[in-house]
Each structure stands twice: as C-alpha cells, then as structure tokens.
Enzyme design. Structure first.
Site, PDB file in Angstrom:
ATOM      1  N   HIS A   1     -14.877  63.242 -46.382  1.00  0.00           N
ATOM      2  CA  HIS A   1     -14.906  62.390 -45.193  1.00  0.00           C
ATOM      3  C   HIS A   1     -13.647  61.539 -45.119  1.00  0.00           C
ATOM      4  CE1 HIS A   1     -16.864  60.144 -48.480  1.00  0.00           C
ATOM      5  NE2 HIS A   1     -16.350  59.055 -47.928  1.00  0.00           N
TER       6      HIS A   1
ATOM      7  N   HIS B   1     -12.094  58.094 -43.549  1.00  0.00           N
ATOM      8  CA  HIS B   1     -12.423  56.774 -42.990  1.00  0.00           C
ATOM      9  C   HIS B   1     -11.412  56.458 -41.884  1.00  0.00           C
ATOM     10  CE1 HIS B   1     -15.059  55.312 -46.409  1.00  0.00           C
ATOM     11  NE2 HIS B   1     -14.441  56.309 -47.012  1.00  0.00           N
TER      12      HIS B   1
HETATM   13  P1  5GP Z   1     -16.462  56.853 -50.317  1.00  0.00           P
HETATM   14  O1  5GP Z   1     -17.202  58.065 -50.863  1.00  0.00           O
HETATM   15  O2  5GP Z   1     -15.396  57.209 -49.334  1.00  0.00           O
HETATM   16  O3  5GP Z   1     -15.941  55.955 -51.392  1.00  0.00           O
HETATM   17  O4  5GP Z   1     -17.516  55.938 -49.562  1.00  0.00           O
HETATM   18  C1  5GP Z   1     -18.609  56.426 -48.846  1.00  0.00           C
HETATM   19  C2  5GP Z   1     -18.799  55.631 -47.589  1.00  0.00           C
HETATM   20  O5  5GP Z   1     -19.990  56.084 -46.973  1.00  0.00           O
HETATM   21  C3  5GP Z   1     -18.971  54.119 -47.801  1.00  0.00           C
HETATM   22  O6  5GP Z   1     -18.010  53.441 -46.994  1.00  0.00           O
HETATM   23  C4  5GP Z   1     -20.393  53.827 -47.379  1.00  0.00           C
HETATM   24  O7  5GP Z   1     -20.545  52.596 -46.726  1.00  0.00           O
HETATM   25  C5  5GP Z   1     -20.728  54.993 -46.478  1.00  0.00           C
HETATM   26  N1  5GP Z   1     -22.124  55.394 -46.527  1.00  0.00           N
HETATM   27  C6  5GP Z   1     -22.861  55.606 -47.643  1.00  0.00           C
HETATM   28  N2  5GP Z   1     -24.098  56.016 -47.312  1.00  0.00           N
HETATM   29  C7  5GP Z   1     -24.152  56.073 -45.961  1.00  0.00           C
HETATM   30  C8  5GP Z   1     -25.176  56.435 -45.025  1.00  0.00           C
HETATM   31  O8  5GP Z   1     -26.297  56.790 -45.385  1.00  0.00           O
HETATM   32  N3  5GP Z   1     -24.849  56.387 -43.717  1.00  0.00           N
HETATM   33  C9  5GP Z   1     -23.614  55.999 -43.280  1.00  0.00           C
HETATM   34  N4  5GP Z   1     -23.392  55.977 -41.961  1.00  0.00           N
HETATM   35  N5  5GP Z   1     -22.621  55.645 -44.134  1.00  0.00           N
HETATM   36  C10 5GP Z   1     -22.884  55.686 -45.454  1.00  0.00           C
END
Ligand code: 5GP
Ligand code: ZN
Length: 138
Positions: free
Chosen positions: A101, A103
């Site tokens: 993903h 951001h």
């Molecule tokens: P990363 O893997 O890039 O470090 O972070 C994962 C991102 O996904 C975080 O910013 C977190 O807030 C977001 N996130 C985690 N679980 C969920 C979810 O169930 N729904 C949504 N919309 N975002 C999520």
C-alpha cells in the site's frame, strides 16, 4: 503469501468496512484509520501482494497512477499545501499491514509532521555506497 487473513484483501472484497474514495479495475483507495492528517489515504492493488518486492509491474503502475489521482483529489477537496507519498516495505521499514500500500498524505503549513532526519556519509562511504548499488543492478 496467503491473503486469507489479510485485512486489506477483506476491505477490497467488502468484507470489512472502509471509507473508500476511489477504485478502478485493479486498485482501491480508502482512508487510513489513523491519519497523519484528515484525508490520509491508502492505495492498494486489489490483487494481494505483500510489498514493493512482490507486487508485479502492472499492479505497481496501477497503484502509482491511482496515487496521483488521489493526490489531485486531496489537493482539490482539502486545499492541501502539499502531499507526501510513502510506502513501508518489510517490518524493518515499519510495515505493519503486509498487503502492499502507498500512503498519500495531505500536508498543511505548520502541521507537526516533518521529513525524516538526514545524516551525513562517513569518509569514502558516499562513493562506495553508489558503487555497491550499481553492482547490484548489473
Ligand atoms: P504500514 O504497514 O504502512 O506501516 O501501516 C499500515 C497503515 O494501515 C497504518 O497507517 C494504519 O493506520 C492503517 N490501518 C491499519 N488497519 C487498518 C484498517 O483496518 N483500516 C484502515 N482503513 N486502515 C488501517
Ligand atoms: Zn491482501
């Protein structure tokens, strides 16, 4: 990697709720539940892949295209002063959800977020690092 218990696959399948802002055949964009600023959006390929290392070229291009579409929409809708694009790949880089993903993060003048701190190269390290990376690419 199995997608069976992947929360972003479940969002793409509409098995979990999300604030979806955009989708096309290959990608989905939805609001991050813990935003750096309101409007912080995650862009995913609908087809599961873990990270930048695993995603195929077609999905990568599709995710980049959608990220830019979302960036334009955030600027228009939220009157942002700027946009950061970011991606965490592997636990060592802070990845928490192992479905690739990007951001797309709205930024506003005076908000408390900052870029990562830079640090200087040691003597000889600059050229040696360039050489090492070029070696990996050949
Ligand atoms: P990363 O893997 O890039 O470090 O972070 C994962 C991102 O996904 C975080 O910013 C977190 O807030 C977001 N996130 C985690 N679980 C969920 C979810 O169930 N729904 C949504 N919309 N975002 C999520
Ligand atoms: Zn997934």
């Amino acid at each position: 990697m199995s997608a069976a218990d992947c929360i972003f696959c479940k969002i793409a399948a509409r098995e979990l709720p999300a604030q979806i802002v955009y989708e096309d055949a290959d990608t989905l964009a939805f609001l991050d539940i813990n935003p750096v600023n309101p409007g912080h959006t995650l862009v995913i390929p609908k087809k599961h892949s873990a990270d930048v290392f695993e995603i195929d070229d077609a999905d990568w291009i599709a995710v980049m295209r959608t990220s830019r579409i979302v960036a334009h929409a955030l600027e228009k809708a939220l009157k942002t002063d700027g946009i950061n694009l970011g991606m965490n790949n592997r636990a060592g880089a802070g990845q928490v959800v192992f479905h690739a993903h990007v951001h797309v993060m709205p930024r506003f003048k005076g908000d408390p977020h900052s870029l990562w701190p830079g640090k200087p190269y040691a003597e000889g390290e600059f050229a040696a690092t360039g050489e090492k990376i070029r070696g990996a690419l050949n």
